[in-house]
Scaffold this motif. Structure first.
Motif, PDB file in Angstrom:
ATOM      1  N   ALA A 111       0.835  -1.201   0.000  1.00 45.32           N
ATOM      2  CA  ALA A 111       0.000   0.000   0.000  1.00 45.32           C
ATOM      3  C   ALA A 111       0.866   1.245   0.000  1.00 45.32           C
ATOM      4  CB  ALA A 111      -0.896   0.005   1.231  1.00 45.32           C
ATOM      5  N   GLY A 112       0.366   2.274  -0.651  1.00 44.73           N
ATOM      6  CA  GLY A 112       1.094   3.539  -0.690  1.00 44.73           C
ATOM      7  C   GLY A 112       0.200   4.708  -0.351  1.00 44.73           C
ATOM      8  N   ASN A 113       0.568   5.839  -0.853  1.00 45.34           N
ATOM      9  CA  ASN A 113      -0.130   7.078  -0.535  1.00 45.34           C
ATOM     10  C   ASN A 113      -1.559   7.105  -1.065  1.00 45.34           C
ATOM     11  OD1 ASN A 113      -0.014   9.499   0.764  1.00 45.34           O
ATOM     12  ND2 ASN A 113       0.658  10.631  -1.049  1.00 45.34           N
ATOM     13  N   GLY A 114      -1.827   6.263  -2.063  1.00 43.58           N
ATOM     14  CA  GLY A 114      -3.141   6.300  -2.693  1.00 43.58           C
ATOM     15  C   GLY A 114      -4.228   5.569  -1.925  1.00 43.58           C
ATOM     16  N   ILE A 115      -3.872   4.984  -0.774  1.00 44.48           N
ATOM     17  CA  ILE A 115      -4.865   4.244   0.019  1.00 44.48           C
ATOM     18  C   ILE A 115      -5.523   5.209   1.000  1.00 44.48           C
ATOM     19  CG2 ILE A 115      -5.118   2.508   1.816  1.00 44.48           C
ATOM     20  CD1 ILE A 115      -4.650   1.032  -0.590  1.00 44.48           C
ATOM     21  N   HIS A 116      -6.853   5.192   1.024  1.00 44.00           N
ATOM     22  CA  HIS A 116      -7.540   6.028   1.998  1.00 44.00           C
ATOM     23  C   HIS A 116      -8.281   5.188   3.026  1.00 44.00           C
ATOM     24  CE1 HIS A 116      -6.325   9.325  -0.448  1.00 44.00           C
ATOM     25  NE2 HIS A 116      -6.890   8.777  -1.497  1.00 44.00           N
ATOM     26  N   ASP A 117      -8.775   4.034   2.587  1.00 41.68           N
ATOM     27  CA  ASP A 117      -9.516   3.165   3.503  1.00 41.68           C
ATOM     28  C   ASP A 117      -8.591   2.021   3.931  1.00 41.68           C
ATOM     29  OD1 ASP A 117     -11.201   1.606   4.872  1.00 41.68           O
ATOM     30  OD2 ASP A 117     -12.784   1.546   3.338  1.00 41.68           O
ATOM     31  N   TRP A 118      -7.926   2.206   5.089  1.00 42.24           N
ATOM     32  CA  TRP A 118      -6.916   1.207   5.503  1.00 42.24           C
ATOM     33  C   TRP A 118      -7.554  -0.079   5.980  1.00 42.24           C
ATOM     34  CZ3 TRP A 118      -1.901   1.173   4.512  1.00 42.24           C
ATOM     35  CH2 TRP A 118      -1.373   2.356   3.983  1.00 42.24           C
ATOM     36  N   ASP A 119      -8.737  -0.001   6.586  1.00 43.81           N
ATOM     37  CA  ASP A 119      -9.421  -1.226   7.012  1.00 43.81           C
ATOM     38  C   ASP A 119      -9.671  -2.127   5.814  1.00 43.81           C
ATOM     39  OD1 ASP A 119      -9.390  -0.454   9.572  1.00 43.81           O
ATOM     40  OD2 ASP A 119     -11.392   0.467   9.552  1.00 43.81           O
ATOM     41  N   GLN A 120     -10.106  -1.478   4.727  1.00 42.48           N
ATOM     42  CA  GLN A 120     -10.391  -2.253   3.525  1.00 42.48           C
ATOM     43  C   GLN A 120      -9.114  -2.910   2.995  1.00 42.48           C
ATOM     44  OE1 GLN A 120     -10.756  -0.224  -0.091  1.00 42.48           O
ATOM     45  NE2 GLN A 120     -12.507  -1.418  -0.808  1.00 42.48           N
ATOM     46  N   ALA A 152       9.258 -11.309  -3.916  1.00 38.22           N
ATOM     47  CA  ALA A 152       7.962 -11.945  -4.160  1.00 38.22           C
ATOM     48  C   ALA A 152       7.813 -12.351  -5.621  1.00 38.22           C
ATOM     49  CB  ALA A 152       6.850 -10.982  -3.779  1.00 38.22           C
ATOM     50  N   ARG A 153       7.007 -13.400  -5.826  1.00 28.24           N
ATOM     51  CA  ARG A 153       6.696 -13.785  -7.208  1.00 28.24           C
ATOM     52  C   ARG A 153       5.627 -12.860  -7.765  1.00 28.24           C
ATOM     53  NH1 ARG A 153       4.547 -18.251  -9.165  1.00 28.24           N
ATOM     54  NH2 ARG A 153       3.807 -19.123  -7.216  1.00 28.24           N
ATOM     55  N   VAL A 154       4.680 -12.474  -6.933  1.00 29.49           N
ATOM     56  CA  VAL A 154       3.642 -11.549  -7.369  1.00 29.49           C
ATOM     57  C   VAL A 154       3.597 -10.383  -6.383  1.00 29.49           C
ATOM     58  CG1 VAL A 154       1.220 -11.258  -7.882  1.00 29.49           C
ATOM     59  CG2 VAL A 154       2.311 -13.440  -8.322  1.00 29.49           C
ATOM     60  N   TYR A 155       3.694  -9.187  -6.909  1.00 29.86           N
ATOM     61  CA  TYR A 155       3.705  -7.989  -6.078  1.00 29.86           C
ATOM     62  C   TYR A 155       2.604  -7.074  -6.574  1.00 29.86           C
ATOM     63  CZ  TYR A 155       5.615  -3.906  -3.678  1.00 29.86           C
ATOM     64  OH  TYR A 155       5.790  -2.828  -2.854  1.00 29.86           O
ATOM     65  N   VAL A 156       1.629  -6.825  -5.725  1.00 27.60           N
ATOM     66  CA  VAL A 156       0.520  -5.945  -6.105  1.00 27.60           C
ATOM     67  C   VAL A 156       0.718  -4.617  -5.397  1.00 27.60           C
ATOM     68  CG1 VAL A 156      -1.957  -5.675  -6.198  1.00 27.60           C
ATOM     69  CG2 VAL A 156      -0.981  -7.947  -6.320  1.00 27.60           C
ATOM     70  N   ALA A 157       0.946  -3.562  -6.169  1.00 23.64           N
ATOM     71  CA  ALA A 157       1.187  -2.231  -5.602  1.00 23.64           C
ATOM     72  C   ALA A 157      -0.086  -1.419  -5.742  1.00 23.64           C
ATOM     73  CB  ALA A 157       2.334  -1.565  -6.335  1.00 23.64           C
ATOM     74  N   VAL A 158      -0.685  -1.071  -4.613  1.00 22.71           N
ATOM     75  CA  VAL A 158      -1.930  -0.301  -4.637  1.00 22.71           C
ATOM     76  C   VAL A 158      -1.608   1.136  -4.254  1.00 22.71           C
ATOM     77  CG1 VAL A 158      -4.312  -0.234  -3.860  1.00 22.71           C
ATOM     78  CG2 VAL A 158      -3.070  -2.376  -3.809  1.00 22.71           C
ATOM     79  N   GLY A 159      -1.843   2.039  -5.168  1.00 22.53           N
ATOM     80  CA  GLY A 159      -1.629   3.449  -4.876  1.00 22.53           C
ATOM     81  C   GLY A 159      -0.185   3.809  -4.621  1.00 22.53           C
ATOM     82  N   ILE A 160       0.732   3.122  -5.313  1.00 25.74           N
ATOM     83  CA  ILE A 160       2.159   3.443  -5.184  1.00 25.74           C
ATOM     84  C   ILE A 160       2.631   3.952  -6.537  1.00 25.74           C
ATOM     85  CG2 ILE A 160       4.458   2.564  -4.723  1.00 25.74           C
ATOM     86  CD1 ILE A 160       3.221   0.476  -2.949  1.00 25.74           C
ATOM     87  N   SER A 161       3.167   5.158  -6.564  1.00 27.78           N
ATOM     88  CA  SER A 161       3.565   5.704  -7.857  1.00 27.78           C
ATOM     89  C   SER A 161       4.931   5.171  -8.274  1.00 27.78           C
ATOM     90  CB  SER A 161       3.596   7.222  -7.793  1.00 27.78           C
ATOM     91  OG  SER A 161       4.480   7.622  -6.776  1.00 27.78           O
TER      92      SER A 161
END
Lengths: 260, 411
Positions: free
Chosen positions: B293-302, B341-350
């Motif tokens: 997670a990066g700066n683009g995350i607003h709902d941390w619970d989610q 990691a084999r799979v890296y999902v970057a959410v809201g990371i520029s």
């Protein structure tokens, strides 16, 4: 683990080597094997070493709470796996625990394989724990790369090599270690002739692999040296409803097999 | 076409005559001409072209001008056409048993194949590299990795953990092909185990952690990595990483071979499947699947819900850690953890440079971002341009449906 007291468990230990100072010590994985044996059947675990009884670092295994430690007397150039194989096929324990790789000598990690082949027993590699033993069948947790675990069932007797992921060994107490009895058994020696031809030297630093740029022109070399890496061929999904975008990610995760 | 250079007197005459109606066409490619003696003459005035602002430009890389289209086409054709290395009726085989983590060749596998060719090169007779692959795979580039012959063993007996079955097959390979060398990657992904088991079965003494191997001697790491052992090269080798350079200049045949008799044995080790491990208890450096997670995350619970639903280890960029949303040990990047990691999902990371360094070893990168021009999207194999909150909500739903569906199927 409760009903493992009646089992005969043998833990094989070697002389370790500190990675920085090179001083003799108890080997990490072998100590974990002893720890696992102690947890399974308490002080009845038989700790066995093939080598020199005068080796001081053996006392640090004894200091883990052992009354007695058995040593098969072997000279420095002898093949320990032969002596151990002979001893084990004579005494036939239920479980043989070893480390994965020794910290000194050739450190090829072949000992458990050779023992299992000689005894004709199954070998479980890199175990993290023995969960339970029931009706002559053991349930074992095997350590996999990336912190994963696999459950394996195997019938007794078996050989198992203990991974670094197993429970850390207990502290070794100096006094009990000194007081423990090191029982010396003279044993037939088999000279290791292949090993005698080895030349051993301190490890050389391995050259780091350089990134080869196979460019024909100066402009290409310049570009390779300065350009930011461009993600070539990445799929971009834009202007689509969220559920389709999520489905695309989900399909990729399924294809890679990371969802369990 | 013949290679003889011929003069065209008419063209030369037109080029000399500035009043000729065809003069412009004939004089254009005059930067390099053959002089009367056959020597190449360069005309510095004819080099380059006039740029849009009226200034003369010289592009020596050949990236512009009229010839661009032709040159580029020719270059890409060259890239496709690597020379084909063929071995007809090989005198002997060098067998490489590959790890194939996730069904693909690892870099370690490629090094092993490179080493196999190094052992063949310059020796007597013609040898072929026989690659042994167990179970299904997704690899398409066996030819470029240096596989001359491929023995692909599939079937239900190779599902899950079955080293004994595999070793029985390899013993059969030994009988049928009598390879000159057996090469295994000395890795924790199964190569080491198979190699040692086969060595014990065949009674060979293997060279383990071998990192410098030729036909006569091999250098192996011993003594817990503190010593080098120089020894005669045995038949069975367990090779360390980067033991040899991978193949990159030839294509290979990848002819399929068969095993005459496939042994079926009773496995004494019963595989009960993988045990569920809490993904957040796995250290970030060795986690297989990271949701970051990066700066683009607003709902941390989610976000935490999504990581739990997908079974992913959580990671974060520096901004998210500095703002106090994630603990420091979750930080990915040059100042945090270098992940594999084999799979890296970057959410809201520029994708700051430091972060990109940290994920350099990841295989597949998925980016979820609102900015289509950011560096992470350029690096990613799959980029989703959109609102991360909505996409994550859908992902959670999909993952829960999948879990429930799987449970129903199992029951």
């Amino acid at each position: 683990m409760a009903n493992a007291e009646h089992l005969k468990i043998v833990a094989l230990v070697s002389v370790g080597q500190h990675p920085k100072s090179g001083r003799a010590r108890r080997a990490e994985q072998d100590a974990r094997a002893v720890e696992l044996g102690l947890n399974l059947c308490g002080e009845k675990v038989q700790v066995l070493h093939a080598g020199d009884v005068a080796e001081e670092s053996l006392r640090s295994y004894a200091g883990m709470g052992l009354k007695q430690l058995r040593v098969l007397q072997q000279a420095a150039g002898a093949d320990a796996s032969v002596a151990l194989g002979d001893y084990l096929s004579e005494h036939l324990p239920d479980i043989v625990l070893t480390g994965v790789r020794a910290e000194s000598g050739e450190s090829s990690g072949m000992t458990p394989y050779l023992l299992a082949e000689k005894l004709g027993w199954p070998l479980v590699t890199r175990i993290a724990d023995i969960a339970r033993i029931e009706n002559g069948e053991a349930e074992i947790l095997q350590a996999l790369p990336r912190g994963q675990r696999r459950a394996i069932r195997v019938r007794l007797p078996f050989v198992a090599s203990v991974d670094n992921a197993a429970a850390a060994p207990r502290q070794s107490a100096y006094g009990p270690g000194r007081r423990a009895e090191l029982e010396n058994l003279p044993w037939v020696e088999t000279a290791d002739e292949v090993r005698a031809a080895f030349e051993e030297a301190p490890a050389r630093k391995r050259p780091k692999r350089l990134k080869m740029v196979k460019a024909k022109t100066a402009a290409e070399r310049f570009k390779a040296a300065t350009a930011k890496s461009q993600g070539g061929g990445g799929r971009v999904i834009k202007d689509q409803p969220p559920h389709e975008q999520a489905q695309a990610i989900f399909d990729l995760l399924l294809e890679e097999g990371v969802l369990r | 076409m013949s290679d003889i250079i011929r003069r065209d007197p008419r063209a030369e005459w037109i080029a000399r005559n500035r009043l000729h109606p065809l003069h412009a066409e004939m004089a254009a490619p005059a930067a390099e001409t053959r002089g009367p003696s056959g020597l190449i003459r360069k005309n510095p005035h004819a080099v380059g072209f006039i740029g849009p602002n009226g200034i003369k430009r010289i592009d020596r890389s050949g990236g512009s001008g009229a010839a661009v289209g032709i040159r580029r086409g020719a270059r890409s054709a060259q890239q496709v056409e690597l020379p084909l290395h063929t071995v007809e009726n090989p005198d002997y085989y060098v067998v490489a048993v590959l790890d194939m983590v996730g069904g693909r060749l690892t870099s370690h596998d490629k090094d092993v194949l490179g080493q196999a060719h190094k052992l063949i090169r310059g020796g007597d007779g013609s040898g072929a590299v026989l690659a042994v692959v167990f179970g299904e795979h997704k690899e398409e580039a066996f030819d470029k990795a240096g596989v001359d012959r491929l023995l692909h063993l599939t079937g239900s007996e190779f599902d899950g953990y079955c080293p004994e079955q595999k070793v029985a097959c390899l013993a059969e390979v030994e009988k049928q092909y009598q390879p000159r060398y057996w090469l295994f990657p000395d890795s924790i992904n199964g190569g080491n185990e198979l190699g040692c088991r086969l060595a014990a079965r065949l009674g060979e003494r293997p060279a383990t952690q071998a990192w410098q191997v030729d036909r006569d001697t091999s250098v192996c790491r011993g003594g817990g990595g503190l010593s080098d052992i120089t020894r005669d090269t045995p038949r069975l080798l367990l090779l360390a990483e980067e033991c040899a350079d991978p193949i990159d200049e030839t294509r290979h045949q990848v002819l399929a071979l068969e095993l005459d008799r496939k042994p079926r044995i009773i496995n004494r080790l019963q595989d009960c499947g993988q045990v569920a491990v809490d993904p957040n208890s796995v250290s970030l450096a060795e986690a297989e699947f990271i949701l970051s997670a990066g700066n683009g995350i607003h709902d941390w619970d989610q976000f935490h819900q999504a990581a739990e639903a997908l079974g992913a280890t959580e990671g974060a960029s520096r901004v998210a850690v500095d703002d106090g949303f994630m603990p420091r040990f979750r930080q990915v990047g040059a100042t945090g953890t270098w992940v594999t990691a084999r799979v890296y999902v970057a959410v809201g990371i520029s994708g700051a440079v430091q972060h990109m360094q940290g994920i350099g070893q990841c295989d597949k990168v998925v980016a979820i971002n609102t900015d289509a021009g950011c560096d992470m999207v350029k690096r990613a194999d799959l980029s989703i341009i959109g609102d991360s909150q909505k996409v994550l909500a859908q992902l959670i739903e999909l993952a829960r449906d999948y879990r429930e569906g799987g449970a129903e199927n199992a029951a």
